[in-house]
Design an enzyme around this catalytic site. Structure first.
Site, PDB file in Angstrom:
ATOM      1  N   ASP A  85       0.885  -1.201   0.056  1.00 16.00           N
ATOM      2  CA  ASP A  85       0.011  -0.126   0.008  1.00 16.00           C
ATOM      3  C   ASP A  85       0.999   1.246   0.061  1.00 16.00           C
ATOM      4  O   ASP A  85       2.024   1.213   0.554  1.00 16.00           O
ATOM      5  CB  ASP A  85      -0.815   0.128   1.126  1.00 16.00           C
ATOM      6  CG  ASP A  85      -2.062  -1.151   1.190  1.00 16.00           C
ATOM      7  OD1 ASP A  85      -2.404  -1.291   0.045  1.00 16.00           O
ATOM      8  OD2 ASP A  85      -2.220  -1.649   2.322  1.00 16.00           O
ATOM      9  N   ASP A 125      -7.050  -1.344  -4.394  1.00 16.05           N
ATOM     10  CA  ASP A 125      -8.117  -0.887  -3.440  1.00 16.05           C
ATOM     11  C   ASP A 125      -9.152   0.100  -3.955  1.00 16.05           C
ATOM     12  O   ASP A 125     -10.406  -0.243  -3.868  1.00 16.05           O
ATOM     13  CB  ASP A 125      -7.739  -0.448  -2.214  1.00 16.05           C
ATOM     14  CG  ASP A 125      -6.924  -1.318  -1.469  1.00 16.05           C
ATOM     15  OD1 ASP A 125      -7.106  -2.513  -1.746  1.00 16.05           O
ATOM     16  OD2 ASP A 125      -5.739  -1.002  -0.801  1.00 16.05           O
TER      17      ASP A 125
END
Length: 154
Positions: free
Chosen positions: A105, A123
């Site tokens: 991330d 995401d």
């Protein structure tokens, strides 16, 4: 419809992979928006942390159901985009989980004292795809009989 969904999912996957590889830690807007590379061995908000095999299984099941239910929705540009984003996002995060054991991330937002959980392009695809499909459901564009008719025509 299937071909367009796969094209969008491949594009989403590739953008996710390229950004995860090339992004460096950078402050874009101080105390608001940054690129900050982190690893997440859980799911959203680090749920099921350190449950790699469970999350891999869930990832494969999600991909199966995305492909299966794509035929149950009216064929239009929005639904094709929704399923393509969902599929590409799921494949992107599943790839990370299988290859690295965690998801990479890097997108970080901070609102005052609140720090939003760091996320990635996959995401974003999953969230946008889900919102578009919820909208399609509210409009009544889901029709399970489409997949039944497809099976009968085989």
């Amino acid at each position: 419809m299937r071909k367009k969904i796969f094209i969008i999912s491949i594009i989403t996957f590739l953008i996710d992979m390229v950004t995860k590889y090339f992004i460096k830690d950078v402050v874009i807007i101080r105390n608001f928006f940054e690129f900050k590379r982190v690893t997440n061995d859980g799911a959203a908000w680090s749920m099921f942390s350190s449950r790699r095999m469970l999350l891999i299984l869930i990832g494969f099941l999600a991909i199966y159901f995305i492909i299966k239910f794509a035929y149950d929705f009216k064929e239009n540009k929005r639904n094709v985009l929704a399923f393509g984003l969902l599929l590409g996002g799921c494949v992107g995060n599943l790839y990370d989980r299988v290859i690295f054991g965690y998801v990479r991330d890097f997108i970080y937002f901070k609102f005052g004292s609140y720090s939003y959980p760091i996320f990635n392009v996959a995401d974003i695809g999953i969230v946008i795809g889900t919102v578009l499909l919820l909208y399609a459901c509210l409009k009544g564009e889901e029709d399970g009989s489409r997949s039944i008719k497809r099976r009968e025509n085989r």
